[in-house]
Design a protein around this motif. Structure first.
Motif, mmCIF file in Angstrom:
data_model
loop_
_atom_site.group_PDB
_atom_site.id
_atom_site.type_symbol
_atom_site.label_atom_id
_atom_site.label_comp_id
_atom_site.label_asym_id
_atom_site.label_seq_id
_atom_site.Cartn_x
_atom_site.Cartn_y
_atom_site.Cartn_z
ATOM 1 N N TYR A 161 0.841 -1.205 0.000
ATOM 2 C CA TYR A 161 0.000 0.000 0.000
ATOM 3 C C TYR A 161 0.874 1.252 0.000
ATOM 4 N N GLU A 162 0.374 2.270 -0.680
ATOM 5 C CA GLU A 162 1.026 3.574 -0.679
ATOM 6 C C GLU A 162 0.030 4.614 -0.202
ATOM 7 N N PRO A 163 0.530 5.665 0.452
ATOM 8 C CA PRO A 163 -0.373 6.744 0.873
ATOM 9 C C PRO A 163 -0.938 7.500 -0.326
ATOM 10 N N TYR A 164 -1.935 8.278 -0.055
ATOM 11 C CA TYR A 164 -2.559 9.133 -1.066
ATOM 12 C C TYR A 164 -1.529 10.147 -1.558
ATOM 13 N N ARG A 165 -1.502 10.391 -2.853
ATOM 14 C CA ARG A 165 -0.650 11.427 -3.435
ATOM 15 C C ARG A 165 -1.496 12.647 -3.770
ATOM 16 N N ARG A 166 -0.995 13.805 -3.407
ATOM 17 C CA ARG A 166 -1.666 15.064 -3.697
ATOM 18 C C ARG A 166 -1.861 15.214 -5.205
ATOM 19 N N LYS A 167 -3.032 15.700 -5.592
ATOM 20 C CA LYS A 167 -3.347 15.930 -6.993
ATOM 21 C C LYS A 167 -3.446 17.430 -7.258
ATOM 22 N N VAL A 168 -3.065 17.814 -8.482
ATOM 23 C CA VAL A 168 -3.053 19.220 -8.872
ATOM 24 C C VAL A 168 -3.659 19.349 -10.262
ATOM 25 N N ALA A 169 -4.526 20.338 -10.449
ATOM 26 C CA ALA A 169 -5.119 20.612 -11.758
ATOM 27 C C ALA A 169 -4.157 21.464 -12.583
ATOM 28 N N VAL A 170 -3.970 21.076 -13.842
ATOM 29 C CA VAL A 170 -3.125 21.838 -14.765
ATOM 30 C C VAL A 170 -4.052 22.476 -15.790
ATOM 31 N N PHE A 171 -4.001 23.800 -15.867
ATOM 32 C CA PHE A 171 -4.871 24.529 -16.782
ATOM 33 C C PHE A 171 -4.191 24.716 -18.125
ATOM 34 N N GLY A 172 -5.006 24.765 -19.152
ATOM 35 C CA GLY A 172 -4.533 25.037 -20.503
ATOM 36 C C GLY A 172 -5.571 25.853 -21.234
ATOM 37 N N GLU A 173 -5.187 26.363 -22.380
ATOM 38 C CA GLU A 173 -6.122 27.175 -23.148
ATOM 39 C C GLU A 173 -7.096 26.283 -23.888
ATOM 40 N N LYS A 174 -8.342 26.660 -23.824
ATOM 41 C CA LYS A 174 -9.389 25.933 -24.531
ATOM 42 C C LYS A 174 -9.319 26.316 -25.996
#
Length: 151
Positions: free
Chosen positions: A44-57
């Protein structure tokens, strides 16, 4: 360009910031989760932080730049979340020898989530969301005034 273009751009910002807030709330909710995934060794591994990456639509930046230079108008079409990445920073080690997930030395790997950083991200996303709502309301007000001119 449509009269609703500014509203569409702001609406894409609302959608992106809402997803960002959802990701931050997921990070906060899993700040103590020590068994989130199973790695290739079957551990088992702990939860990894997630990050949103924005881009141009829409199209690529270079295409938009060429369009704006040649036509002399703003060619932007909004923002989108291009991907959700996992933060690869190391896990926190905390000495808790009686924890079920402690290693031989008594240390437990905790998620790389910093609640203070998450709250700052949440406040930033909230402020951005509010700015987009204000922009939509201003656009709506201008359109209503333009319609009143025709009366």
């Amino acid at each position: 360009m449509s009269i609703f273009h500014s509203m569409n751009v702001s609406a894409s910002g609302l959608t992106a910031q809402r997803l960002r807030m959802d990701i931050v709330s997921s990070n906060i909710a899993n700040a103590e989760t020590t068994r989130a995934t199973i790695n290739e060794n079957g551990e088992y591994e702990p939860y990894r932080r997630k990050v949103a990456v924005f881009g141009e639509k829409g199209r690529s930046f270079s295409h938009m730049l060429q369009h704006a230079v040649s036509k002399g108008e703003n060619a932007g079409s909004g923002v989108k979340v291009s991907q959700i990445e996992e933060d690869e920073s190391p896990f926190k080690l905390v000495y808790q020898p009686h924890h079920p997930d402690a290693n031989e030395e008594g240390y437990v790997q905790l998620p790389n989530v910093d609640p203070l950083k998450e709250m700052v991200d949440l406040m930033s996303a909230t402020r951005s969301y509010e700015a987009n709502v204000t922009s939509i309301n201003a656009s709506k007000s201008m359109l209503m005034k333009a319609l009143e001119i025709g009366k």
